[in-house]
Structures are given as C-alpha cells and as structure tokens.
Design a protein around this motif. Structure first.
Motif: not given
Length: 322
Positions: A267-271, A273-278, A319-322
């Motif tokens: 689900i993170l890959e689809r959106l 988002l990387n682990s640090d931002a998450w 940086q966080l949400l693209g």
C-alpha cells in the motif's frame, strides 16, 4: 493564526477531516489521576459510544478514532449527498434522536395535520437541521457537550471541560488520509497504553479487528472498498490497512526494530511513500501539518482558491507527501 472554521472545512476540496479535542488543564477525560488516585477509565466508553451514536444520526462516517487520557482523535467523512437524499420525515427523525425538536416537528411526527403556513415554517427548520446533520462542527459540539455535562456531573463541578474549539485538518488526498488514520490508530501504542493494535482499546483499529474476528457488523465505521470509483468508502483494502498499522506499530518499537522486514507494504509502494517519510507522518502528524494536508501541488491549489498568499504548513510537502 486562528482561522474561521468556514475556511478550514470545504467539502468541495475533500470530505475527510481529522479533528482533535483536548481537555482543559488538570481535567481528566480518561485515565487515572495520580494525585487523588481516582480512575476515569469508564469515560472512554462514554466517548466511544457517543462518537458512534452521533455518527448514526449524522450524514457522517467514522474513518478512525482513538480515545486518549486527556484528548481524543477522530477522522470523519462527511456525506452531504446522503443528507440531501433524506426525506423531511427522516431528517426530523434523526434530529429528534439528538434533540427535542420543535412543537411543529413533534406534531408532524405524531401524525397531526398542519396548515400550509405552519408546514412551510416546519420545512424551514427541516432544511436547517439537514444542513447541521452533515456539519462536523455540530457533530463535535454534540459529542463534546454530552461528555462535558456527564463529566461535570460526576465531578460535582461546573465550568469549562474542553480546551476552546476543537482542532481540524482537511485531508486532501489518499496519502494524507492514510497517514492520518494510521497516526490516530497508533496513538495508544506510541503513548505506551497498548502493545499491539488488537489490544488498543477504544480505537477504530481494534473495533475493525474485533468485527473481523466475530463477523459482526461495524458500528458506523466507514467501509474499506479499495477503490474510489463511486466516491464511497475508503480507497484501500482493509487487510492492507491492518497489515500496515501492525507493521508501523512494530517498526516504532526499539526492541523489535531489527526484526522488521526491509520491504515496504504494497500500500505504501502504491502511494509512493518511503519508510522514512511514513514514520515521520505517523509519529508527528499534528506537529508537521496545520490546516490542510496533502501533496504540495494540491495544498497550493487549495490555498490559491482561498486567496492565501503562502502555504500554511511547517514542513516540506514535497518531501513527505510528494
């Protein structure tokens, strides 16, 4: 800067909102007072029940919630189109489940005939109530007033129970919605009130897990549909969301950091988002954002439409949400 609520809630931009209400200093919503030893834990159930009960009357769905010791979080989805589809009788019925209504509405529901002038006056009230039943300010007002009255009665005192008006954040895209829901559901784990999502009492994640285990119907919780085609339901799969919350909760525990797989949940890959931002989003959501939360270009567009000269946020949205 404090902004009028009307500028913070725009259903044309998003139906999703994160709201937070906090108690005044030394007031206990829940928890145990370490000075007197008095336990207020039973108030958690008061609040959870009232959140569901009020949502049942409103054209509003609960997406996520968490009841903490001196505050609570709730993520709401407003459905004005649902309220518009209600008949006049249905609007009155729902309003009467919360308030006494008026003499005219009571006569109408009892089957009494009203002359045309009185009926037109009743319809004016109905349209006012219809609008209120899809208004998050009225939703929060009803919940907070009920808890304040019950707490003050139990404490045998009067005065303010809540810290001014509640805080609200508009969630403008899927990333903002997902990260805010996870942030809310993980609040008890970060506060060391629970160790796992399934033991996080008085949260939406526990309610969803319990409903899966018992095959029971969820109380006024928004459904996970996995798609956004018709605009109804959360655009994620429930299994993916539960896995994501569990993964996030474990990765924030120092004693298990080395045991976490390096792969991101799908689900993170689809959106994107990387682990640090998450991790930043799900541990510092309130402090990182102010009123509007979403990808930078979406926030800029909203601010432009509202004639704001700068983005009202403290972080780099790119940086966080693209």
């Amino acid at each position: 800067m404090t902004l009028p609520r009307s500028t913070l809630v725009s259903l044309a931009d998003t139906p999703y909102y994160h709201c937070v209400a906090r108690c005044v200093r030394r007031a206990y919503l829940c928890g145990v007072d370490r000075y007197s030893g008095t336990s207020y834990e039973h108030r958690r159930q008061w609040l959870e029940d009232k959140l569901h009960e009020t949502a049942n009357a409103f054209a509003i769905k609960l997406c996520a919630y968490a009841v903490m010791s001196n505050h609570y979080h709730v993520v709401l989805r407003v459905q004005p189109e649902l309220a518009e589809a209600w008949s006049d009788r249905e609007v009155i019925r729902r309003w009467h489940s919360l308030f006494a209504g008026s003499v005219l509405s009571q006569r109408f529901m009892n089957g009494d005939a009203l002359d045309p002038v009185l009926y037109e006056r009743l319809l004016e009230d109905v349209e006012t109530w219809r609008s209120r039943l899809c208004d998050i300010s009225w939703y929060m007002r009803i919940v907070n007033e009920f808890i304040a009255r019950e707490a003050n009665k139990e404490d045998d005192c009067t005065g303010r129970f809540w810290e001014g008006r509640f805080k609200s954040q508009a969630l403008l895209d899927e990333r903002a919605l997902l990260s805010c829901m996870a942030y809310v559901d993980l609040n008890p784990i970060r506060a060391k009130m629970a160790k796992t999502p399934e033991t996080s009492n008085h949260t939406s994640i526990k309610a969803r897990i319990d409903s899966l285990n018992s095959q029971a119907t969820q109380r006024n919780l928004e459904d996970f549909t996995g798609i956004r085609a018709d605009g109804n339901g959360l655009p994620f799969k429930l299994a993916d969301y539960i896995e994501l919350v569990d993964w996030t909760g474990r990765i924030m525990r120092q004693d298990k950091r080395g045991a976490i797989a390096s792969e991101l949940p799908p689900i993170l890959e689809r959106l994107g988002l990387n682990s640090d931002a998450w991790q930043v989003l799900t541990t510092q959501f309130e402090t990182q954002f102010q009123h509007w939360v979403g990808s930078e270009h979406i926030v800029r567009q909203v601010c432009s439409d509202k004639h704001y000269q700068r983005i009202p946020s403290t972080v780099n949205h790119r940086q966080l949400l693209g």
